[in-house]
Write a protein that holds these residues in place. Structure first.
Motif, PDB file in Angstrom:
ATOM      1  N   ARG A  69      -6.186   1.034 -10.717  1.00  0.00           N
ATOM      2  CA  ARG A  69      -5.100   0.671  -9.806  1.00  0.00           C
ATOM      3  C   ARG A  69      -5.301  -0.731  -9.231  1.00  0.00           C
ATOM      4  NH1 ARG A  69      -5.311   3.210  -5.403  1.00  0.00           N
ATOM      5  NH2 ARG A  69      -3.124   3.358  -4.810  1.00  0.00           N
ATOM      6  N   PRO A  70      -4.289  -1.587  -9.311  1.00  0.00           N
ATOM      7  CA  PRO A  70      -4.405  -2.947  -8.767  1.00  0.00           C
ATOM      8  C   PRO A  70      -4.725  -2.972  -7.278  1.00  0.00           C
ATOM      9  CG  PRO A  70      -2.460  -2.761 -10.166  1.00  0.00           C
ATOM     10  CD  PRO A  70      -2.992  -1.374  -9.988  1.00  0.00           C
ATOM     11  N   ASN A  71      -4.363  -1.915  -6.548  1.00  0.00           N
ATOM     12  CA  ASN A  71      -4.593  -1.898  -5.106  1.00  0.00           C
ATOM     13  C   ASN A  71      -6.059  -2.092  -4.756  1.00  0.00           C
ATOM     14  OD1 ASN A  71      -3.359  -1.291  -2.348  1.00  0.00           O
ATOM     15  ND2 ASN A  71      -5.057   0.160  -2.407  1.00  0.00           N
ATOM     16  N   MET A  72      -6.957  -1.528  -5.574  1.00  0.00           N
ATOM     17  CA  MET A  72      -8.384  -1.670  -5.289  1.00  0.00           C
ATOM     18  C   MET A  72      -8.798  -3.136  -5.279  1.00  0.00           C
ATOM     19  SD  MET A  72     -11.732  -0.854  -7.458  1.00  0.00           S
ATOM     20  CE  MET A  72     -11.470  -2.498  -8.102  1.00  0.00           C
ATOM     21  N   PHE A  73      -8.299  -3.895  -6.262  1.00  0.00           N
ATOM     22  CA  PHE A  73      -8.655  -5.306  -6.336  1.00  0.00           C
ATOM     23  C   PHE A  73      -8.006  -6.098  -5.203  1.00  0.00           C
ATOM     24  CE2 PHE A  73      -9.238  -3.730 -10.669  1.00  0.00           C
ATOM     25  CZ  PHE A  73     -10.536  -4.172 -10.913  1.00  0.00           C
ATOM     26  N   ARG A  74      -6.827  -5.660  -4.775  1.00  0.00           N
ATOM     27  CA  ARG A  74      -6.196  -6.299  -3.622  1.00  0.00           C
ATOM     28  C   ARG A  74      -7.050  -6.119  -2.378  1.00  0.00           C
ATOM     29  NH1 ARG A  74      -3.615  -4.657   0.789  1.00  0.00           N
ATOM     30  NH2 ARG A  74      -3.699  -2.472   0.135  1.00  0.00           N
TER      31      ARG A  74
ATOM     32  N   MET B 231       0.849  -1.194   0.000  1.00  0.00           N
ATOM     33  CA  MET B 231       0.000   0.000   0.000  1.00  0.00           C
ATOM     34  C   MET B 231       0.885   1.245   0.000  1.00  0.00           C
ATOM     35  SD  MET B 231      -1.321   0.088   3.969  1.00  0.00           S
ATOM     36  CE  MET B 231      -1.225  -1.701   4.167  1.00  0.00           C
ATOM     37  N   VAL B 232       0.512   2.219  -0.817  1.00  0.00           N
ATOM     38  CA  VAL B 232       1.280   3.463  -0.889  1.00  0.00           C
ATOM     39  C   VAL B 232       0.310   4.628  -0.757  1.00  0.00           C
ATOM     40  CG1 VAL B 232       2.802   4.902  -2.258  1.00  0.00           C
ATOM     41  CG2 VAL B 232       3.019   2.410  -2.382  1.00  0.00           C
ATOM     42  N   LEU B 233       0.382   5.332   0.360  1.00  0.00           N
ATOM     43  CA  LEU B 233      -0.400   6.543   0.556  1.00  0.00           C
ATOM     44  C   LEU B 233       0.534   7.714   0.295  1.00  0.00           C
ATOM     45  CD1 LEU B 233      -1.800   4.245   2.393  1.00  0.00           C
ATOM     46  CD2 LEU B 233      -3.074   6.165   3.331  1.00  0.00           C
ATOM     47  N   GLU B 234       0.453   8.246  -0.902  1.00  0.00           N
ATOM     48  CA  GLU B 234       1.450   9.189  -1.389  1.00  0.00           C
ATOM     49  C   GLU B 234       1.455  10.520  -0.656  1.00  0.00           C
ATOM     50  OE1 GLU B 234       0.638   9.575  -5.526  1.00  0.00           O
ATOM     51  OE2 GLU B 234       1.368   7.568  -6.046  1.00  0.00           O
ATOM     52  N   ASN B 235       0.303  10.971  -0.181  1.00  0.00           N
ATOM     53  CA  ASN B 235       0.206  12.318   0.369  1.00  0.00           C
ATOM     54  C   ASN B 235       0.244  12.366   1.896  1.00  0.00           C
ATOM     55  OD1 ASN B 235      -0.122  13.204  -2.269  1.00  0.00           O
ATOM     56  ND2 ASN B 235      -2.347  13.101  -2.168  1.00  0.00           N
ATOM     57  N   THR B 236       0.374  11.211   2.525  1.00  0.00           N
ATOM     58  CA  THR B 236       0.250  11.154   3.981  1.00  0.00           C
ATOM     59  C   THR B 236       1.531  10.627   4.609  1.00  0.00           C
ATOM     60  OG1 THR B 236      -2.094  10.611   3.640  1.00  0.00           O
ATOM     61  CG2 THR B 236      -1.233  10.415   5.875  1.00  0.00           C
ATOM     62  N   GLY B 237       2.133  11.432   5.465  1.00  0.00           N
ATOM     63  CA  GLY B 237       3.379  11.035   6.110  1.00  0.00           C
ATOM     64  C   GLY B 237       3.165  10.074   7.264  1.00  0.00           C
TER      65      GLY B 237
ATOM     66  N   PHE C  78      -9.413   1.094   4.405  1.00  0.00           N
ATOM     67  CA  PHE C  78      -8.797  -0.219   4.604  1.00  0.00           C
ATOM     68  C   PHE C  78      -7.285  -0.071   4.769  1.00  0.00           C
ATOM     69  CE2 PHE C  78      -6.682  -4.057   3.252  1.00  0.00           C
ATOM     70  CZ  PHE C  78      -7.401  -5.059   3.876  1.00  0.00           C
ATOM     71  N   ASP C  79      -6.646   0.698   3.899  1.00  0.00           N
ATOM     72  CA  ASP C  79      -5.200   0.882   3.989  1.00  0.00           C
ATOM     73  C   ASP C  79      -4.811   1.749   5.174  1.00  0.00           C
ATOM     74  OD1 ASP C  79      -4.700  -0.751   1.872  1.00  0.00           O
ATOM     75  OD2 ASP C  79      -4.278   0.849   0.430  1.00  0.00           O
ATOM     76  N   PHE C  80      -5.635   2.737   5.495  1.00  0.00           N
ATOM     77  CA  PHE C  80      -5.380   3.578   6.668  1.00  0.00           C
ATOM     78  C   PHE C  80      -5.367   2.734   7.942  1.00  0.00           C
ATOM     79  CE2 PHE C  80      -7.373   5.818  10.254  1.00  0.00           C
ATOM     80  CZ  PHE C  80      -6.451   6.832  10.470  1.00  0.00           C
ATOM     81  N   VAL C  81      -6.328   1.848   8.044  1.00  0.00           N
ATOM     82  CA  VAL C  81      -6.423   0.962   9.208  1.00  0.00           C
ATOM     83  C   VAL C  81      -5.161   0.101   9.332  1.00  0.00           C
ATOM     84  CG1 VAL C  81      -7.637  -1.061  10.104  1.00  0.00           C
ATOM     85  CG2 VAL C  81      -8.929   0.939   9.335  1.00  0.00           C
ATOM     86  N   GLY C  82      -4.664  -0.368   8.190  1.00  0.00           N
ATOM     87  CA  GLY C  82      -3.429  -1.146   8.206  1.00  0.00           C
ATOM     88  C   GLY C  82      -2.239  -0.324   8.657  1.00  0.00           C
ATOM     89  N   LYS C  83      -2.207   0.935   8.234  1.00  0.00           N
ATOM     90  CA  LYS C  83      -1.082   1.812   8.579  1.00  0.00           C
ATOM     91  C   LYS C  83      -1.025   2.131  10.078  1.00  0.00           C
ATOM     92  CE  LYS C  83       1.239   3.085   4.800  1.00  0.00           C
ATOM     93  NZ  LYS C  83       2.717   3.018   4.694  1.00  0.00           N
ATOM     94  N   ILE C  84      -2.172   2.164  10.740  1.00  0.00           N
ATOM     95  CA  ILE C  84      -2.170   2.480  12.176  1.00  0.00           C
ATOM     96  C   ILE C  84      -2.187   1.206  13.030  1.00  0.00           C
ATOM     97  CG2 ILE C  84      -3.282   4.709  11.802  1.00  0.00           C
ATOM     98  CD1 ILE C  84      -5.884   3.490  12.898  1.00  0.00           C
ATOM     99  N   GLY C  85      -2.058   0.045  12.382  1.00  0.00           N
ATOM    100  CA  GLY C  85      -1.980  -1.211  13.108  1.00  0.00           C
ATOM    101  C   GLY C  85      -3.294  -1.735  13.643  1.00  0.00           C
TER     102      GLY C  85
END
Length: 346
Positions: A188-193, A1-7, A151-158
């Protein structure tokens, strides 16, 4: 997962805040919440509840009946109907999360409450050009939907360990509806993932599809037929089409919130039409929706002429002119964009 705009500092802070300071959380979607707004809100609320938080969703106004079937039992308050209770929740909240909108104005009747909220505010959204009205912003316009982003945000915060069937069902619904059943914003393939991961929770995707797209009233179907037969105008010379609906026509077909959802997409099924508009007469203004194919910028068109914005191929706006003048303005603008419309590749 790549969140380009979020540090990473944002993810780290939110994770630590949820672990220590946040006990009462309010989630707010935009006014007239669609499938992504409702699905994202419920999906995130389920995850936060499973982590031990007290969570409430406050919707600025009511949401469509075809989005009231979720397995989740998360409480959803309708602000315009339950202002006292909603304000009590807001007063107790340690954290306010704004979901699927990029400007406090999109929360309409709740704009004042959002701007005046004194504790921590977090924005999670996939629309471009966010306004800086929250303490922390997670804005990723390349995502198909806010549900995919959550979904990806939740993964990033554990917090992925707190995903369950109910959250997966809601997030899948958000992705399904904001991609038009996977017909757009799917490059984007990420959506299907993400969809693949959500399906591992045993959600019934056939049931979700049926609940969303085969769950309308007969009045809604009659309104759609009327619009396509009587109110749709096609302009082949501009590769465009428009549907316009007055307040009286909505009343004639016993309109309920959500009944016109998706109407703006139908003209794009016409051969060689690349731009579609839907205008609906409201009290004191005209609501506008725009959809396009290929490279034609529906968001720029809306922003320049109808006080709106959104994505490249999906945007909204409004007009303070009367209904007839608004429709006439749209028709006149088509000639200005003729070259761009004719050059649009799909």
């Amino acid at each position: 997962m790549v969140l380009e705009n979020t540090g990473n500092e944002i993810f780290n802070f939110v994770s630590e805040f949820l672990a220590g300071n946040a006990k009462n959380i309010v989630i707010v979607p935009h006014e007239n919440p669609d499938g992504d707004a409702v699905g994202s809100s419920i999906g995130l609320a389920e995850i936060l509840k499973n982590s031990g938080q007290n969570v409430c969703i406050i919707s600025p106004n009511d949401y469509p009946d075809f989005l009231k079937w979720f397995s989740s039992e998360i409480e959803i308050l309708v602000f315009e109907r339950e202002k006292k209770r909603a304000k009590e929740y807001l007063e107790k909240a340690d954290l306010l999360i704004c979901v699927d909108f990029n400007d406090a104005k999109r929360a309409a009747k709740m704009e004042k409450e959002i701007l005046g909220f004194s504790n921590l505010k977090l924005l999670i959204d996939h629309h471009p050009y966010p306004v800086n009205f929250c303490d922390y912003t997670v804005s990723e316009p390349k995502y198909s939907s806010t549900a995919e982003l959550i979904f990806d945000f939740v993964g990033k915060i554990g917090f992925e360990k707190y995903l369950n069937h109910n959250s997966a069902e809601a997030l899948y619904t958000g992705i399904l509806t904001d991609t038009g059943s996977f017909s757009h914003n799917t490059a984007r393939p990420n959506m299907f993932r993400v969809v693949s991961e959500l399906m591992k929770f045993g959600i019934n995707t056939d049931k979700i599809q049926s609940n969303i797209y085969h769950n309308f009233s007969s009045d809604r179907m009659k309104l759609l037929g009327y619009c396509l037969n009587e109110k749709m105008e096609v302009f082949p010379e501009f590769r465009s089409a428009v549907i316009s609906i007055t307040k009286a026509e909505l009343e004639e077909f016993n309109f309920k919130p959500g009944d016109t959802e998706g109407f703006v997409n139908y003209p794009l099924s016409i051969n060689n039409v690349v731009f579609s508009a839907l205008f609906i007469e409201k009290e004191g203004f005209v609501k506008a929706s725009f959809r396009s194919k290929g490279s034609f910028p529906a968001n720029e068109f809306s922003g320049s002429h109808f006080n709106g914005g959104g994505h490249l191929n999906a945007a909204g706006g409004e007009s303070k002119e009367d209904f007839d003048k608004t429709i006439e303005l749209f028709k006149q603008l088509l000639s200005k964009y003729k070259h761009q419309l004719l050059e649009t590749k799909i």
